[in-house]
Design a protein around this motif. Structure first.
Motif, mmCIF file in Angstrom:
data_model
loop_
_atom_site.group_PDB
_atom_site.id
_atom_site.type_symbol
_atom_site.label_atom_id
_atom_site.label_comp_id
_atom_site.label_asym_id
_atom_site.label_seq_id
_atom_site.Cartn_x
_atom_site.Cartn_y
_atom_site.Cartn_z
ATOM 1 N N ALA A 129 1.301 4.215 7.405
ATOM 2 C CA ALA A 129 0.556 4.023 6.164
ATOM 3 C C ALA A 129 0.724 2.578 5.703
ATOM 4 O O ALA A 129 1.675 1.904 6.095
ATOM 5 C CB ALA A 129 1.043 4.980 5.082
ATOM 6 N N ALA A 130 -0.210 2.140 4.855
ATOM 7 C CA ALA A 130 -0.124 0.797 4.287
ATOM 8 C C ALA A 130 -0.771 0.795 2.916
ATOM 9 O O ALA A 130 -1.602 1.664 2.594
ATOM 10 C CB ALA A 130 -0.797 -0.234 5.195
ATOM 11 N N ILE A 131 -0.373 -0.190 2.108
ATOM 12 C CA ILE A 131 -0.933 -0.330 0.772
ATOM 13 C C ILE A 131 -1.181 -1.808 0.522
ATOM 14 O O ILE A 131 -0.352 -2.655 0.860
ATOM 15 C CB ILE A 131 -0.004 0.299 -0.281
ATOM 16 N N SER A 132 -2.322 -2.115 -0.058
ATOM 17 C CA SER A 132 -2.696 -3.506 -0.299
ATOM 18 C C SER A 132 -1.791 -4.144 -1.343
ATOM 19 O O SER A 132 -1.066 -3.454 -2.068
ATOM 20 C CB SER A 132 -4.145 -3.577 -0.756
ATOM 21 N N TRP A 133 -1.870 -5.466 -1.448
ATOM 22 C CA TRP A 133 -1.020 -6.169 -2.406
ATOM 23 C C TRP A 133 -1.337 -5.744 -3.834
ATOM 24 O O TRP A 133 -0.460 -5.728 -4.696
ATOM 25 C CB TRP A 133 -1.157 -7.683 -2.238
ATOM 26 N N SER A 134 -2.584 -5.373 -4.093
ATOM 27 C CA SER A 134 -2.980 -4.935 -5.430
ATOM 28 C C SER A 134 -2.621 -3.480 -5.696
ATOM 29 O O SER A 134 -2.638 -3.029 -6.841
ATOM 30 C CB SER A 134 -4.481 -5.108 -5.618
ATOM 31 N N GLY A 135 -2.331 -2.754 -4.628
ATOM 32 C CA GLY A 135 -2.058 -1.335 -4.777
ATOM 33 C C GLY A 135 -3.316 -0.489 -4.848
ATOM 34 O O GLY A 135 -3.241 0.735 -4.900
ATOM 35 N N GLY A 136 -4.459 -1.128 -4.806
ATOM 36 C CA GLY A 136 -5.705 -0.405 -4.990
ATOM 37 C C GLY A 136 -6.276 0.228 -3.745
ATOM 38 O O GLY A 136 -7.173 1.069 -3.820
ATOM 39 N N ILE A 137 -5.766 -0.184 -2.577
ATOM 40 C CA ILE A 137 -6.289 0.337 -1.317
ATOM 41 C C ILE A 137 -5.124 0.845 -0.477
ATOM 42 O O ILE A 137 -4.102 0.169 -0.339
ATOM 43 C CB ILE A 137 -7.043 -0.751 -0.534
ATOM 44 N N THR A 138 -5.290 2.039 0.052
ATOM 45 C CA THR A 138 -4.279 2.614 0.938
ATOM 46 C C THR A 138 -4.904 2.989 2.277
ATOM 47 O O THR A 138 -6.113 3.230 2.362
ATOM 48 C CB THR A 138 -3.631 3.852 0.312
ATOM 49 N N TYR A 139 -4.062 3.019 3.285
ATOM 50 C CA TYR A 139 -4.506 3.303 4.642
ATOM 51 C C TYR A 139 -3.516 4.305 5.250
ATOM 52 O O TYR A 139 -2.307 4.198 5.014
ATOM 53 C CB TYR A 139 -4.502 2.028 5.489
ATOM 54 N N TYR A 140 -4.035 5.222 6.051
ATOM 55 C CA TYR A 140 -3.171 6.228 6.662
ATOM 56 C C TYR A 140 -3.573 6.481 8.111
ATOM 57 O O TYR A 140 -4.760 6.442 8.465
ATOM 58 C CB TYR A 140 -3.275 7.554 5.903
ATOM 59 N N ALA A 141 -2.574 6.781 8.907
ATOM 60 C CA ALA A 141 -2.842 7.283 10.247
ATOM 61 C C ALA A 141 -3.420 8.688 10.127
ATOM 62 O O ALA A 141 -3.059 9.441 9.214
ATOM 63 C CB ALA A 141 -1.561 7.302 11.070
ATOM 64 N N ASP A 142 -4.273 9.044 11.044
ATOM 65 C CA ASP A 142 -4.896 10.377 10.995
ATOM 66 C C ASP A 142 -3.843 11.480 11.037
ATOM 67 O O ASP A 142 -4.018 12.534 10.428
ATOM 68 C CB ASP A 142 -5.872 10.548 12.165
ATOM 69 N N SER A 143 -2.757 11.228 11.721
ATOM 70 C CA SER A 143 -1.732 12.259 11.904
ATOM 71 C C SER A 143 -0.985 12.594 10.614
ATOM 72 O O SER A 143 -0.345 13.653 10.539
ATOM 73 C CB SER A 143 -0.734 11.816 12.970
ATOM 74 N N VAL A 144 -1.063 11.725 9.606
ATOM 75 C CA VAL A 144 -0.324 11.970 8.364
ATOM 76 C C VAL A 144 -1.250 12.107 7.158
ATOM 77 O O VAL A 144 -0.788 12.430 6.061
ATOM 78 C CB VAL A 144 0.707 10.863 8.097
#
Length: 127
Positions: free
Chosen positions: A49-64
């Motif tokens: 997973a990841a989160i942008s510097w602003s906190g407004g965008i998140t990213y996830y692997a399909d498995s989680v």
């Protein structure tokens, strides 16, 4: 330089929950994106997973996706990974990472985007 210290790992039964924390220091926390990766025995390290510097965008692997949630607390300079409905296949060493910043916009799924890494915390999910 950025220092990252993970905590919160442990042993949990399948279906249980854990919350990982990653405390950051050494640079303005609000200017860089944060990610979580994991590495299981005998496997390559993979994006979680990841989160942008602003906190407004998140990213996830399909498995989680749908089970894990990444968040960040700017007052505490800390990023979290809430892990629910854990499965034995989630067993791994979990690492947090910070990108090169400031305000860098890269491919957050890619390990090369991140310049700083923590020491890792073990998560073990028993069946």
């Amino acid at each position: 330089q950025v220092q990252l210290v993970e905590s919160g790992g442990g042993l949990v039964q399948a279906g249980g929950s854990l919350r990982l924390s990653c405390a950051a220091s050494g640079r303005t926390f609000s200017t860089y994106a944060m990610g979580w990766f994991r590495q299981a025995p005998g496997k390559e390290r993979e994006f979680v997973a990841a989160i942008s510097w602003s906190g407004g965008i998140t990213y996830y692997a399909d498995s989680v996706k749908g089970r894990f949630t990444i968040s960040r607390d700017y007052a505490k300079n800390t990023v979290y990974l809430q892990m629910n409905s854990l499965k034995p296949e989630d067993t791994a060493v979990y690492y947090c990472a910070a990108d090169r910043g400031p305000y860098y916009s890269g491919n957050y799924y890619y390990q090369g985007t991140y310049d700083y890494w923590g020491q890792g915390t073990q998560v073990t999910v028993s069946s």
